[in-house]
Structures are given as C-alpha cells and as structure tokens.
Design a protein around this motif. Structure first.
Motif, PDB file in Angstrom:
ATOM      1  N   UNK A  32      -3.281  -3.876  -6.085  1.00  0.00           N
ATOM      2  CA  UNK A  32      -3.595  -5.158  -6.704  1.00  0.00           C
ATOM      3  C   UNK A  32      -2.762  -5.342  -7.976  1.00  0.00           C
ATOM      4  N   UNK A  33      -2.612  -4.275  -8.736  1.00  0.00           N
ATOM      5  CA  UNK A  33      -1.833  -4.336  -9.966  1.00  0.00           C
ATOM      6  C   UNK A  33      -0.347  -4.478  -9.736  1.00  0.00           C
ATOM      7  N   UNK A  34       0.133  -4.003  -8.598  1.00  0.00           N
ATOM      8  CA  UNK A  34       1.566  -4.050  -8.280  1.00  0.00           C
ATOM      9  C   UNK A  34       1.963  -5.274  -7.469  1.00  0.00           C
ATOM     10  N   UNK A  35       1.148  -5.615  -6.473  1.00  0.00           N
ATOM     11  CA  UNK A  35       1.526  -6.650  -5.517  1.00  0.00           C
ATOM     12  C   UNK A  35       0.624  -7.878  -5.528  1.00  0.00           C
ATOM     13  N   UNK A  36      -0.524  -7.789  -6.187  1.00  0.00           N
ATOM     14  CA  UNK A  36      -1.465  -8.905  -6.147  1.00  0.00           C
ATOM     15  C   UNK A  36      -2.372  -8.788  -4.936  1.00  0.00           C
ATOM     16  N   UNK A  37      -2.861  -9.927  -4.473  1.00  0.00           N
ATOM     17  CA  UNK A  37      -3.825  -9.943  -3.377  1.00  0.00           C
ATOM     18  C   UNK A  37      -3.282  -9.286  -2.112  1.00  0.00           C
ATOM     19  N   UNK A  38      -4.214  -8.774  -1.312  1.00  0.00           N
ATOM     20  CA  UNK A  38      -3.896  -8.042  -0.087  1.00  0.00           C
ATOM     21  C   UNK A  38      -2.939  -8.846   0.796  1.00  0.00           C
ATOM     22  N   UNK A  39      -2.046  -8.111   1.434  1.00  0.00           N
ATOM     23  CA  UNK A  39      -1.045  -8.720   2.306  1.00  0.00           C
ATOM     24  C   UNK A  39      -1.109  -8.082   3.682  1.00  0.00           C
ATOM     25  N   UNK A  40      -0.712  -8.844   4.683  1.00  0.00           N
ATOM     26  CA  UNK A  40      -0.649  -8.312   6.035  1.00  0.00           C
ATOM     27  C   UNK A  40      -2.001  -8.334   6.726  1.00  0.00           C
ATOM     28  N   UNK A  41      -2.006  -7.750   7.907  1.00  0.00           N
ATOM     29  CA  UNK A  41      -3.212  -7.696   8.721  1.00  0.00           C
ATOM     30  C   UNK A  41      -3.900  -6.347   8.549  1.00  0.00           C
ATOM     31  N   UNK A  42      -5.202  -6.350   8.748  1.00  0.00           N
ATOM     32  CA  UNK A  42      -5.977  -5.113   8.677  1.00  0.00           C
ATOM     33  C   UNK A  42      -5.589  -4.220   9.849  1.00  0.00           C
ATOM     34  N   UNK A  43      -5.315  -2.933   9.584  1.00  0.00           N
ATOM     35  CA  UNK A  43      -5.006  -1.999  10.673  1.00  0.00           C
ATOM     36  C   UNK A  43      -6.165  -1.937  11.671  1.00  0.00           C
ATOM     37  N   UNK A  44      -5.823  -1.774  12.923  1.00  0.00           N
ATOM     38  CA  UNK A  44      -6.831  -1.732  13.986  1.00  0.00           C
ATOM     39  C   UNK A  44      -6.831  -0.381  14.680  1.00  0.00           C
ATOM     40  N   UNK A  45      -7.751  -0.264  15.584  1.00  0.00           N
ATOM     41  CA  UNK A  45      -7.801   0.931  16.420  1.00  0.00           C
ATOM     42  C   UNK A  45      -8.295   2.143  15.667  1.00  0.00           C
ATOM     43  N   UNK A  46      -7.585   3.235  15.840  1.00  0.00           N
ATOM     44  CA  UNK A  46      -8.025   4.515  15.289  1.00  0.00           C
ATOM     45  C   UNK A  46      -7.505   4.785  13.887  1.00  0.00           C
ATOM     46  N   UNK A  47      -6.874   3.800  13.267  1.00  0.00           N
ATOM     47  CA  UNK A  47      -6.368   3.972  11.905  1.00  0.00           C
ATOM     48  C   UNK A  47      -7.500   3.711  10.915  1.00  0.00           C
ATOM     49  N   UNK A  48      -8.451   4.634  10.866  1.00  0.00           N
ATOM     50  CA  UNK A  48      -9.614   4.473  10.006  1.00  0.00           C
ATOM     51  C   UNK A  48      -9.244   4.499   8.528  1.00  0.00           C
ATOM     52  N   UNK A  49      -8.329   5.387   8.165  1.00  0.00           N
ATOM     53  CA  UNK A  49      -7.912   5.471   6.765  1.00  0.00           C
ATOM     54  C   UNK A  49      -7.199   4.181   6.353  1.00  0.00           C
ATOM     55  N   UNK A  50      -6.335   3.687   7.206  1.00  0.00           N
ATOM     56  CA  UNK A  50      -5.628   2.438   6.913  1.00  0.00           C
ATOM     57  C   UNK A  50      -6.587   1.272   6.761  1.00  0.00           C
ATOM     58  N   UNK A  51      -7.607   1.228   7.606  1.00  0.00           N
ATOM     59  CA  UNK A  51      -8.610   0.173   7.515  1.00  0.00           C
ATOM     60  C   UNK A  51      -9.405   0.262   6.227  1.00  0.00           C
ATOM     61  N   UNK A  52      -9.757   1.478   5.823  1.00  0.00           N
ATOM     62  CA  UNK A  52     -10.515   1.668   4.582  1.00  0.00           C
ATOM     63  C   UNK A  52      -9.674   1.270   3.374  1.00  0.00           C
ATOM     64  N   UNK A  53      -8.401   1.617   3.400  1.00  0.00           N
ATOM     65  CA  UNK A  53      -7.512   1.247   2.301  1.00  0.00           C
ATOM     66  C   UNK A  53      -7.342  -0.273   2.233  1.00  0.00           C
TER      67      UNK A  53
END
Length: 88
Positions: A32-53
């Motif tokens: 948030x401090x570097x890029x601002x609001x979230x960008x891109x799509x939420x990771x799907x499937x088995x990428x649990x860590x990516x989804x949490x981030x």
C-alpha cells in the motif's frame, strides 16, 4: 534515506521471523505504501498464501500511501523492540 526505506532494511535484520499475522500486515503495508491500492486479480486455486496476501493488501484500499508507510515503520520498530526486550 526515508524512514520507510530504512524500515525495509531493518525488517531484514530481524533475528526472529514474525508470525503470520505480522508478516501479512508487513506485506500489505509495504504494498500500500509503495503502490497504493491493490492491483490485479486475486490468486485462485491452491495459492492460499497469494490469496491471503492479496486480501491483506485489499483490506487497506483507500489508505493513503503516506499513512501506510508510517504504519509500516511503526510495525517494524515494534517488532525490533520486541526482539530487544526478549534479549534483556
């Protein structure tokens, strides 16, 4: 060097790995401090860590980058202080 940049270096010197909640908070505040609001799509499937981030970053949407940077610095200082108090 800004306090935000210094905190990015300081966090790498922690001798104890922060817990998952702190790691997610560090990640989200950094993004948030570097890029601002979230960008891109939420990771799907088995990428649990990516989804949490993604979710942690998305929860900060609307937070001004300057505020996120200040909170990041404060969190790093808190984590460093906790390490020092354990060493005493």
């Amino acid at each position: 060097m800004t306090p935000f940049e210094q905190a990015q270096l300081d966090v790498k010197t922690l001798t104890r790995k922060p817990g998952v909640p702190e790691l997610l908070q560090l990640y989200a505040l950094y993004k948030q401090g570097s890029l601002g609001d979230v960008q891109g799509d939420r990771p799907r499937g088995f990428d649990l860590a990516g989804g949490a981030k993604f979710d942690a970053w998305a929860a900060l949407s609307g937070t001004p980058p300057e505020q996120a940077q200040e909170e990041y610095v404060a969190l790093v200082m808190k984590l460093r202080a906790a390490e020092l108090s354990v060493m005493d």
